[in-house]
Write a protein that holds these residues in place. Structure first.
Motif, short mmCIF file in Angstrom:
data_model
loop_
_atom_site.label_atom_id
_atom_site.label_comp_id
_atom_site.label_asym_id
_atom_site.label_seq_id
_atom_site.Cartn_x
_atom_site.Cartn_y
_atom_site.Cartn_z
N GLU A 79 -0.25 9.97 -9.52
CA GLU A 79 -1.45 10.78 -9.29
C GLU A 79 -1.94 10.69 -7.86
N VAL A 80 -1.77 9.52 -7.24
CA VAL A 80 -2.31 9.29 -5.89
C VAL A 80 -1.18 9.04 -4.89
N ARG A 81 -0.03 9.64 -5.12
CA ARG A 81 1.18 9.31 -4.37
C ARG A 81 1.09 9.64 -2.89
N ASN A 82 0.27 10.62 -2.50
CA ASN A 82 0.19 11.02 -1.10
C ASN A 82 -1.07 10.54 -0.39
N CYS A 83 -1.92 9.81 -1.09
CA CYS A 83 -3.25 9.51 -0.54
C CYS A 83 -3.20 8.61 0.68
N HIS A 84 -2.43 7.54 0.63
CA HIS A 84 -2.42 6.62 1.77
C HIS A 84 -1.90 7.33 3.02
N GLU A 131 0.82 -1.22 0.00
CA GLU A 131 0.00 0.00 0.00
C GLU A 131 0.85 1.27 0.00
N GLY A 132 2.17 1.11 -0.06
CA GLY A 132 3.05 2.28 0.00
C GLY A 132 3.01 3.14 -1.24
N GLY A 133 2.72 2.51 -2.39
CA GLY A 133 2.56 3.25 -3.63
C GLY A 133 3.84 3.88 -4.16
N PHE A 134 3.68 4.99 -4.84
CA PHE A 134 4.74 5.63 -5.63
C PHE A 134 6.01 5.86 -4.82
N HIS A 135 5.89 6.37 -3.61
CA HIS A 135 7.06 6.75 -2.83
C HIS A 135 7.78 5.57 -2.19
N LEU A 166 13.26 -6.73 -10.19
CA LEU A 166 12.01 -6.96 -9.46
C LEU A 166 10.84 -6.58 -10.35
N ILE A 167 9.80 -7.41 -10.35
CA ILE A 167 8.60 -7.08 -11.12
C ILE A 167 7.36 -7.34 -10.27
N GLY A 168 6.23 -6.76 -10.68
CA GLY A 168 4.96 -6.98 -10.00
C GLY A 168 4.97 -6.49 -8.57
N CYS A 169 4.26 -7.22 -7.71
CA CYS A 169 4.15 -6.81 -6.31
C CYS A 169 5.42 -7.05 -5.51
N SER A 170 6.39 -7.76 -6.07
CA SER A 170 7.71 -7.81 -5.43
C SER A 170 8.30 -6.40 -5.35
N ALA A 171 7.99 -5.60 -6.35
CA ALA A 171 8.44 -4.20 -6.36
C ALA A 171 7.44 -3.28 -5.68
N GLY A 172 6.14 -3.61 -5.76
CA GLY A 172 5.13 -2.81 -5.06
C GLY A 172 4.36 -1.87 -5.96
N PHE A 173 3.81 -2.36 -7.06
CA PHE A 173 3.10 -1.50 -8.01
C PHE A 173 1.59 -1.43 -7.78
N LEU A 174 1.09 -1.96 -6.67
CA LEU A 174 -0.35 -1.91 -6.43
C LEU A 174 -0.81 -0.47 -6.18
N ASN A 175 -1.96 -0.14 -6.73
CA ASN A 175 -2.59 1.18 -6.54
C ASN A 175 -3.65 1.02 -5.46
N SER A 176 -3.35 1.49 -4.23
CA SER A 176 -4.26 1.24 -3.11
C SER A 176 -5.51 2.10 -3.18
N VAL A 177 -5.47 3.23 -3.89
CA VAL A 177 -6.68 4.04 -4.07
C VAL A 177 -7.62 3.35 -5.05
N LYS A 178 -7.06 2.86 -6.13
CA LYS A 178 -7.85 2.15 -7.13
C LYS A 178 -8.25 0.75 -6.64
N ILE A 179 -7.54 0.24 -5.64
CA ILE A 179 -7.73 -1.11 -5.09
C ILE A 179 -7.45 -2.15 -6.17
N LYS A 180 -6.39 -1.93 -6.94
CA LYS A 180 -6.03 -2.84 -8.03
C LYS A 180 -4.52 -2.88 -8.18
N GLY A 181 -4.02 -4.08 -8.53
CA GLY A 181 -2.60 -4.22 -8.80
C GLY A 181 -2.29 -5.25 -9.87
N SER A 182 -3.31 -6.00 -10.31
CA SER A 182 -3.07 -7.05 -11.31
C SER A 182 -2.66 -6.45 -12.64
N HIS A 183 -3.30 -5.34 -13.03
CA HIS A 183 -2.98 -4.73 -14.33
C HIS A 183 -1.57 -4.15 -14.32
#
Length: 566
Positions: A398-403, A307-311, A323-340
């Motif tokens: 776009e949502v880097r500070n939201c969490h 849930e850390g997002g961009f930062h 590193l790829i996918g969630c090993s790196a942490g590309f999930l968008n917690s505002v959108k509640i999606k990370g598969s794409h």
């Protein structure tokens, strides 16, 4: 066993990388050897996600997927999208025009990610990619200069006492010119390479949520395929300044399935919070229970998510891999999606790696059946650049500070998320800091009152062990525990600091009942008991333990949950 590319983890990112690499090889009439390693008994058996699926990356990987004869299991399009703020007995619907645009689900699908990944696994095998399920990567291999040169799988046939049994077999070394780590959130090998190569220098600590999910089958006449509902508020947030981050999802999938789940940010402060039991009492709310009437819970599982997002995105590359996918942490917690974003990162990695792999034909493993000693492991920095220029980074920025804004409280966080999504779009000249890991956010128990949760009724809510049986979790009982107390912190565990200071939160945050305190019959002291055989591989304990005193390692291959519809 030498390969051009070794991919650790057969999830959406790992399989997308493998498939895209092979597509490029076929387009250019080349041949490269690719191996995908998966610790689950089958491809998909450890995959768990919400999942409202955004098909953007799948459209890029398989542009014709909608017209395929064996099309992927992506069928239930979203038709209705609701967002509710719950009180204990009522609710307020938040109009869609007030919600961040990234929460809108037009053009998306309700799917089982578990089933999609199984389909991707068959596509990979059709392309003659070697996919080995049931083998756990336990050790990262390095060459004399410190570059990654592959992995070793776990030894099998070792008893609880550490002594090899008659069934003992040494693990295999899988060596590769490039190794991609696609283990998902908090992968053990991924964490090792991040530490070794200082990949997290200059970025914020990753923060996580624990997602707990059930799959229900209901009478078909009660199912409303395409219905999506998310909630905030009760039972987690009781006031506008409550700082506990989290919410719920409820999706109707054709023909008669409901996917429900609860996500709680692991940066919560109250050590008495029990994510599993919060989830169970949430199902009794009138806005939830009405969907489950006449139904039956058929599957249960849990997994942490980034849930850390961009930062919190680390440096992505290092000598010999990435590193790829969630090993790196590309999930968008505002959108509640990370598969794409996971699929896209795998594709971007493949497109960056491919030219380097075929640059000199004499180094290709398919040609020589060995890794040339003349080739030094490369760091493919082009992958980092390409990701930073991709729509994945645009979306996360776009949502880097939201969490982090939710640390001010529930209502301020919601207001800031709306402002960021509609106006600021990540261009604000400030960064909200998150300087400490989730484990350090837990406060002493004497600052809180114990939470008394209602007993499960066996209809809508269930005791933990009943639900755990629905996860299909199984491990070989006669093996060393894969959940290990870090040697440097053993004195903290022996002194019961977690129990004395924090009331033993591991008894509550683990969604599989792994950690318990039992009274010693001789001394009368309470001692920690680790029921490693219950573990659903969610990785929560390696994150939320006081001082992070647990080191999560892999058990024998094929151990863990056996999800079928998650």
């Amino acid at each position: 066993m030498p390969y051009d590319v070794l991919i650790v983890g057969a999830g959406p990112a790992g399989l997308a990388a493998a498939i895209r690499l092979k597509q490029l090889a076929i387009e250019n009439e080349k041949d490269i050897s690719i191996c995908v390693l998966e610790k689950g008994a089958e491809v998909g058996s450890h995959i768990l996600s919400g999942n409202v699926f955004e098909p953007r990356a799948l459209d890029e990987l398989f542009p014709d997927w909608r017209s395929m004869d064996d099309r992927p299991p992506v069928d239930t399009s979203v038709k209705e999208d609701k967002f509710l703020a719950l009180t204990e007995t009522g609710s307020v619907e938040i109009p869609n025009f007030l919600l961040p645009s990234q929460l809108h689900n037009d053009g998306n699908y309700i799917i089982s990610l578990n089933q999609l990944v199984r389909w991707m696994g068959t596509k990979a095998e059709e392309l003659e990619i070697e996919v080995f399920a049931g083998f756990a990567a336990s050790e990262v291999l390095y060459d004399e200069e410190g570059a990654v040169k592959g992995i070793a799988t776990r030894d099998v046939g070792i008893g609880k006492d550490g002594v090899p049994k008659a069934t003992f077999e040494r693990g295999m070394e899988l060596r590769a010119r490039q190794t991609l780590f696609a283990e998902g959130a908090r992968g053990s090998c991924s964490e090792e390479v991040m530490e070794k190569f200082n990949l997290r220098d200059g970025v914020q600590p990753q923060t996580y949520g624990i997602g707990v999910k059930e799959v229900w089958e209901i009478p078909e006449e009660n199912c409303n395929p395409g219905f999506v509902q998310h909630t905030l508020g009760w039972p987690l947030q009781h006031g506008p300044l409550d700082q506990t981050f989290g919410g719920s999802f409820l999706y109707h999938m054709a023909p008669n399935t409901i996917l429900i789940g609860f996500v709680i940010g692991l940066d919560y402060e109250n050590p008495y919070i029990n994510p599993y039991r919060e989830f169970q009492r949430w199902k009794h709310h009138p806005e939830i229970s009405k969907h489950l009437e006449g139904g039956e819970c058929v599957s249960y599982g849990a997994r942490v998510l980034n849930e850390g997002g961009f930062h919190a995105i680390p440096k992505l590359t290092f000598p010999g891999g990435a590193l790829i996918g969630c090993s790196a942490g590309f999930l968008n917690s505002v959108k509640i999606k990370g598969s794409h974003t996971a699929i896209k990162s795998g594709m971007v990695a493949a497109e960056a790696l491919y030219p380097k792999l075929v640059e000199k034909e004499e180094f290709i493993c398919c040609e020589s059946y060995e890794i040339s000693e003349d080739e030094k492991p490369q760091e493919v920095v082009e992958y980092q650049t390409a990701m930073e220029e991709s729509w994945v980074y645009d979306e996360l920025k776009e949502v880097r500070n939201c969490h982090a804004a939710f640390h001010w409280g529930f209502l301020p966080g919601l207001a800031y998320s709306g402002l960021a999504a509609h106006i600021l779009k990540g261009k604000e000249p400030w960064t909200l800091e998150n300087p400490t890991p989730d484990s350090a956010k837990t406060k002493p128990a004497d600052q809180y009152s114990e939470i008394v949760y209602p007993k499960p009724d066996g209809v809508f809510s269930f005791d933990l062990l009943t639900n755990l049986a629905r996860s299909g979790t199984a491990h070989n009982d006669d093996q060393p525990a894969h959940l290990r107390i870090k040697y440097s912190l053993k004195s903290l565990v022996d002194s019961n600091e977690s129990l004395k200071t924090y009331a033993g939160p591991e008894q509550r945050f683990c969604p599989a009942g792994v950690y318990e305190y039992h009274e010693d019959s001789a001394s009368g002291d309470k001692k920690l008991v680790i029921n490693a055989q219950n573990c659903v591989h969610c990785k929560c304990c390696s994150i939320k333990m006081p001082h992070e005193y647990i080191k999560w390692t892999v058990p024998e291959g094929a151990g863990g949950p056996n999800y079928a519809m998650m």
